[in-house]
Design a protein around this motif. Structure first.
Motif, short mmCIF file in Angstrom:
data_model
loop_
_atom_site.label_atom_id
_atom_site.label_comp_id
_atom_site.label_asym_id
_atom_site.label_seq_id
_atom_site.Cartn_x
_atom_site.Cartn_y
_atom_site.Cartn_z
N GLU A 130 -7.51 -2.59 6.68
CA GLU A 130 -7.05 -3.80 6.00
C GLU A 130 -6.50 -4.81 7.01
O GLU A 130 -6.73 -6.02 6.88
CB GLU A 130 -5.99 -3.45 4.96
CG GLU A 130 -5.60 -4.63 4.08
CD GLU A 130 -4.81 -4.23 2.85
OE1 GLU A 130 -4.43 -5.13 2.09
OE2 GLU A 130 -4.58 -3.02 2.65
N SER B 284 0.83 -1.21 0.00
CA SER B 284 0.00 0.00 0.00
C SER B 284 0.86 1.26 0.00
O SER B 284 0.52 2.25 -0.66
CB SER B 284 -0.92 0.00 1.22
OG SER B 284 -1.82 -1.08 1.18
N ILE C 213 -5.05 1.40 6.07
CA ILE C 213 -4.22 0.24 6.35
C ILE C 213 -4.67 -0.48 7.62
O ILE C 213 -4.64 -1.71 7.71
CB ILE C 213 -2.72 0.62 6.43
CG1 ILE C 213 -1.84 -0.63 6.31
CG2 ILE C 213 -2.38 1.35 7.72
CD1 ILE C 213 -1.95 -1.35 4.98
#
Length: 431
Positions: free
Chosen positions: A324, A271, A321
């Protein structure tokens, strides 16, 4: 723009850097931690040398050292320049110290060449920035800008249990209280101690520093004009699974905390690369429990350090993030706990001063680039309070916080010349 500053001699600066490097604890490189004997002697040395350069010297209650050229026109406001002299353990001789030595050399040159400035100029050697001895950073500039209020002195201790206040007292500091900025609080051993909490007399702050990165060297550029200092988010991430026998637990029935963490860290890297510069994301520490070769890890703890110069982009990336991570943990049947440690906002530098620095580089024929600082600096504390600017020079190999830290005399001299020019513009011209 009238700019008569050119060919600024670098001898004073280089000598100060060489002399400061001698104030170090034994071991490789330079180790000069806050309120240690090495630190104390270095600050004492600077006071003596600056007085010899014709500066009016004083020390505040936390040990920041100042050298002033008083202006003829405006005497109650100052243009501040400098950096810090503390180091990491086994650090280099340029980080922080370069900005201090160059600022003193610039003021000396300006005084000798042009006489008394219209506006007061002041060089500062901040007592601390790195956080290497006590678990707090920017202690020097934080006391000047109002980040700290004094309560920290009994709340923070080093690894030996010595409190910040006790370490200050051992250096003869910290026992002074006054109400006015610049008021003389006491005189001890020929040194003036002043108290200046949240100073309001600073009209600009300029810091010269080594880049501590490889961008300028890779691009063969002499000067970096810093547009912003990146904001930071730091977290501790705890992953909980089930510790079990490595030989008897089928792969499909495992709650492997390390395997889940590995997937998260790969997602973090993927990412961050997709986001692109100037975002950076790092995991610097990972702990695995029970840490036995034949046991499936039941608990993992790792750190996150995420930085970006734009507040919105930083917040968006961190939220994304962590979402995720939660998805990975849920799919693997793992527990997830995220503990925020640090959240600092990006600090944009003053656009007018950045433009002036670029013009100076062009007039002096120096190659330069606009850039973001991923590392924290004292300048970020001043940015909300007054116009602030940072100048970078190349670091060989991008190495810093190491005995191998190095910038050539020519590179250091180029930065000195740019710093001197911007100080001339701010202090000697009618504007």
């Amino acid at each position: 723009m009238n700019m008569p500053v050119h060919n600024v001699p670098a001898g004073v600066m280089l000598a100060l850097l060489e002399e400061l490097a001698a104030f170090s604890a034994p071991g490789p490189g330079v180790t000069r931690l806050l309120y240690t004997p090495e630190w104390y002697r270095a600050q004492q040395f600077l006071q003596e040398r600056w007085a010899g350069l014709g500066l009016k010297v004083r020390t505040d209650e936390v040990g920041n050292v100042y050298g002033t050229l008083t202006g003829s026109k405006v005497t109650d406001k100052v243009i501040l320049t400098g950096s810090h002299i503390d180091t990491v353990v086994n650090g280099g001789r340029y980080d922080g110290a370069y900005g201090v030595a160059a600022a003193a050399a610039a003021l000396h040159y300006l005084q000798v060449t042009f006489g008394q400035p219209l506006r007061s100029l002041e060089v500062v050697s901040f007592c601390e920035e790195e956080g290497s001895r006590f678990p707090l950073t920017f202690w020097g500039s934080g006391n000047v800008t109002g980040l700290y209020n004094g309560s920290e002195r009994g709340s923070f201790a080093d690894v030996d249990g010595v409190t910040l206040g006790a370490a200050m007292a051992a250096c003869g500091l910290g026992g002074i209280e006054t109400s006015g900025v610049g008021d003389i609080a006491a005189t001890e051993g020929g040194r003036e101690f002043t108290s200046s909490p949240a100073r309001r007399d600073i009209t600009a702050y300029i810091e010269l520093h080594i880049e501590q990165g490889i961008i300028l060297e890779r691009n063969s550029q002499e000067i970096g004009v810093v547009q912003a200092i990146a904001g930071q988010r730091r977290y501790i991430v705890k992953i909980g699974g089930t510790a079990n026998h490595a030989g008897t637990t089928p792969m499909g029935l495992r709650r492997d905390a390390l395997a889940g963490s590995a997937e998260m860290l790969l997602a973090l890297e993927r990412s961050a690369v997709a986001e692109g510069d100037p975002l950076v994301a790092t995991t610097g520490r990972l702990e695995v429990h029970p840490g036995t070769p034949n046991v499936i890890p039941g608990e993992v703890q790792f750190t996150l350090d995420i930085r970006h110069s734009e507040a919105g982009n930083l917040e968006r990336f961190c939220s994304g993030i962590l979402e995720e991570f939660a998805g990975i943990a849920g799919r693997r049947g793992l527990d997830l706990e995220v503990l925020p440690l640090l959240a600092t906002a990006p600090a944009p530098m003053d656009k007018g001063m950045c433009a002036a620095l670029e013009q100076i580089c062009e007039k002096q024929g120096k190659s330069y680039r606009s850039m973001v600082s991923g590392a924290g600096h004292d300048a970020q504390l001043f940015a909300p309070l007054c116009p602030a600017a940072m100048i970078f020079v190349p670091s060989r190999g991008g190495i810093s916080h190491s005995p191998d830290e190095y910038s050539s005399p020519e590179e250091l001299a180029a930065g000195l010349e740019v710093l001197t020019s911007i100080l001339y513009e701010l202090a000697y011209t009618e504007n």
